[in-house]
Design a protein around this motif. Structure first.
Motif, PDB file in Angstrom:
ATOM      1  N   THR A  48       0.851  -1.183   0.000  1.00 22.38           N
ATOM      2  CA  THR A  48       0.000   0.000   0.000  1.00 22.38           C
ATOM      3  C   THR A  48       0.887   1.233   0.000  1.00 22.38           C
ATOM      4  N   HIS A  49       0.793   2.025  -1.056  1.00 24.92           N
ATOM      5  CA  HIS A  49       1.590   3.231  -1.227  1.00 24.92           C
ATOM      6  C   HIS A  49       0.783   4.424  -0.710  1.00 24.92           C
ATOM      7  N   ILE A  50       1.392   5.224   0.147  1.00 29.90           N
ATOM      8  CA  ILE A  50       0.689   6.333   0.794  1.00 29.90           C
ATOM      9  C   ILE A  50       1.374   7.648   0.444  1.00 29.90           C
ATOM     10  N   GLN A  51       0.598   8.609  -0.044  1.00 33.17           N
ATOM     11  CA  GLN A  51       1.146   9.937  -0.319  1.00 33.17           C
ATOM     12  C   GLN A  51       1.702  10.533   0.975  1.00 33.17           C
TER      13      GLN A  51
ATOM     14  N   VAL B  46     -10.406   6.735   5.890  1.00 37.48           N
ATOM     15  CA  VAL B  46     -10.702   5.724   6.906  1.00 37.48           C
ATOM     16  C   VAL B  46      -9.555   4.715   6.989  1.00 37.48           C
ATOM     17  N   CYS B  47      -9.022   4.303   5.841  1.00 38.06           N
ATOM     18  CA  CYS B  47      -7.892   3.369   5.824  1.00 38.06           C
ATOM     19  C   CYS B  47      -6.681   3.953   6.535  1.00 38.06           C
ATOM     20  N   LEU B  48      -6.383   5.216   6.268  1.00 41.33           N
ATOM     21  CA  LEU B  48      -5.238   5.858   6.910  1.00 41.33           C
ATOM     22  C   LEU B  48      -5.420   5.905   8.426  1.00 41.33           C
ATOM     23  N   GLU B  49      -6.645   6.158   8.872  1.00 42.51           N
ATOM     24  CA  GLU B  49      -6.907   6.205  10.306  1.00 42.51           C
ATOM     25  C   GLU B  49      -6.856   4.822  10.947  1.00 42.51           C
ATOM     26  N   THR B  50      -7.122   3.781  10.140  1.00 41.33           N
ATOM     27  CA  THR B  50      -7.185   2.418  10.667  1.00 41.33           C
ATOM     28  C   THR B  50      -5.809   1.793  10.830  1.00 41.33           C
ATOM     29  N   ILE B  51      -4.860   2.234  10.021  1.00 42.71           N
ATOM     30  CA  ILE B  51      -3.505   1.674  10.149  1.00 42.71           C
ATOM     31  C   ILE B  51      -2.976   1.992  11.541  1.00 42.71           C
ATOM     32  N   ALA B  52      -2.746   0.961  12.313  1.00 43.48           N
ATOM     33  CA  ALA B  52      -2.291   1.145  13.697  1.00 43.48           C
ATOM     34  C   ALA B  52      -0.800   1.425  13.696  1.00 43.48           C
ATOM     35  N   ASP B  53      -0.424   2.656  13.972  1.00 45.85           N
ATOM     36  CA  ASP B  53       0.978   3.068  13.925  1.00 45.85           C
ATOM     37  C   ASP B  53       1.651   2.747  15.251  1.00 45.85           C
ATOM     38  N   GLU B  54       1.724   1.450  15.561  1.00 45.21           N
ATOM     39  CA  GLU B  54       2.323   1.034  16.814  1.00 45.21           C
ATOM     40  C   GLU B  54       3.663   0.375  16.539  1.00 45.21           C
ATOM     41  N   ALA B  55       4.704   0.870  17.185  1.00 40.07           N
ATOM     42  CA  ALA B  55       6.058   0.383  16.927  1.00 40.07           C
ATOM     43  C   ALA B  55       6.270  -0.952  17.610  1.00 40.07           C
ATOM     44  N   ARG B  56       5.757  -2.021  16.995  1.00 37.89           N
ATOM     45  CA  ARG B  56       5.906  -3.352  17.568  1.00 37.89           C
ATOM     46  C   ARG B  56       7.304  -3.889  17.282  1.00 37.89           C
ATOM     47  N   PRO B  57       7.820  -4.783  18.144  1.00 40.11           N
ATOM     48  CA  PRO B  57       9.163  -5.330  17.932  1.00 40.11           C
ATOM     49  C   PRO B  57       9.263  -6.063  16.594  1.00 40.11           C
ATOM     50  N   VAL B  58      10.407  -5.957  15.969  1.00 35.58           N
ATOM     51  CA  VAL B  58      10.663  -6.627  14.702  1.00 35.58           C
ATOM     52  C   VAL B  58      11.743  -7.679  14.913  1.00 35.58           C
ATOM     53  N   VAL B  59      11.454  -8.916  14.511  1.00 32.04           N
ATOM     54  CA  VAL B  59      12.460  -9.973  14.554  1.00 32.04           C
ATOM     55  C   VAL B  59      13.131 -10.009  13.186  1.00 32.04           C
ATOM     56  N   THR B  60      14.372  -9.589  13.123  1.00 35.67           N
ATOM     57  CA  THR B  60      15.060  -9.461  11.838  1.00 35.67           C
ATOM     58  C   THR B  60      16.172 -10.492  11.703  1.00 35.67           C
ATOM     59  N   LEU B  61      16.637 -10.663  10.483  1.00 32.86           N
ATOM     60  CA  LEU B  61      17.761 -11.554  10.210  1.00 32.86           C
ATOM     61  C   LEU B  61      18.833 -10.777   9.462  1.00 32.86           C
ATOM     62  N   PRO B  62      19.896 -10.339  10.150  1.00 30.84           N
ATOM     63  CA  PRO B  62      20.998  -9.672   9.451  1.00 30.84           C
ATOM     64  C   PRO B  62      21.688 -10.656   8.508  1.00 30.84           C
ATOM     65  N   VAL B  63      21.955 -10.218   7.290  1.00 27.03           N
ATOM     66  CA  VAL B  63      22.612 -11.078   6.299  1.00 27.03           C
ATOM     67  C   VAL B  63      24.088 -10.700   6.220  1.00 27.03           C
TER      68      VAL B  63
END
Length: 251
Positions: A82-85, A128-145
């Motif tokens: 989803t691309h957002i202006q 409505v879609c923009l308001e619904t996107i929950a902008d919560e900084a949840r932890p990210v499990v990443t894999l460094p390459v």
């Protein structure tokens, strides 16, 4: 981004997307808009700034404009972007992080992408879609390459076959490099020990397999675990959630 739109959604599913050249791809790239990458069904992984991010149904990766990313071209899961202006987003942009993309939001974004409607109605729905996107900084499990040439062969082999259980000493013999050198390189490149990094590889691959609908027992064997209980315990420790959370079911 179509003229007058606040957001638009593209997909790896070329059957319904009408501007194929603007889709996210498996080649690292950047967009001038903010992007939320989310699986339409199941689970998947994407690459963000050189790190692998696992995503499950209901999650999306918030990527501010200009963030380097790529999708997994081999994934059986359909990924949507989803691309957002930038001017349409009123919240904090922040750093890349995980946001909630719940069932209602997914259906609305797909409906907007597939269905024509009057401009004023589309703008109301997009807000409505923009308001619904929950902008919560949840932890990210990443894999460094790792990029260090001394361990690149080791890393690529393990990523290709996560069930490979060779020890550090066996890899040292195979690559004509000391075990201490390999251990130090993994710590310097990834911030993890060799064993911790290999476990992370297994868990990220497990997310893909679970999202593709594979049974937990099959996934456990494919990523190097002899029993479901051992796999489930390792998965929960690493991912913070049990394997069933990542299985291909709609919420």
């Amino acid at each position: 981004m179509p003229d007058g739109y606040l957001l638009t959604t593209t997909s790896q599913n070329v059957g319904w997307h009408r501007t194929i050249e603007h889709r996210c791809s498996s080649t690292p790239h950047r967009h001038g808009e903010h992007v939320v990458v989310w699986p339409e069904v199941g689970s998947a992984t994407i690459t963000v700034e050189g790190q692998l991010w696992p995503l499950t149904l209901g999650e999306g990766a918030w990527l501010p404009a200009g963030t380097s990313h790529s999708t997994n071209g081999e994934s059986s899961t359909v990924l949507c972007c989803t691309h957002i202006q930038p001017l349409a987003w009123e919240g904090d942009v922040g750093e890349p992080h995980i946001v909630t993309v719940n069932a209602a939001l997914r259906e609305m974004l797909l409906h907007l992408a597939r269905t024509g409607m009057p401009r004023d109605r589309r703008l109301r729905a997009q807000r409505v879609c923009l308001e619904t996107i929950a902008d919560e900084a949840r932890p990210v499990v990443t894999l460094p390459v790792p990029r260090d040439p001394r361990i690149r062969t080791v890393a690529e082999s393990i990523m290709a076959d996560p069930s490979d259980d060779r020890s550090l000493e066996e890899w040292a013999w195979r690559t004509s490099t000391s075990a201490r050198t390999i251990a130090r390189a993994f710590r310097a490149e990834t911030g993890m020990t060799f064993t911790q990094w290999r476990t992370r590889v297994r868990m990220v691959n497990a997310v893909e397999l679970l999202g593709a609908g594979k049974p937990v027992g099959v996934v456990a064997r494919r990523v190097g675990y002899a029993t479901i209980s051992a796999f489930s315990a390792a998965f929960s420790r690493t991912m913070g959630r049990p394997p069933r959370h990542y299985q291909a079911t709609r919420d």
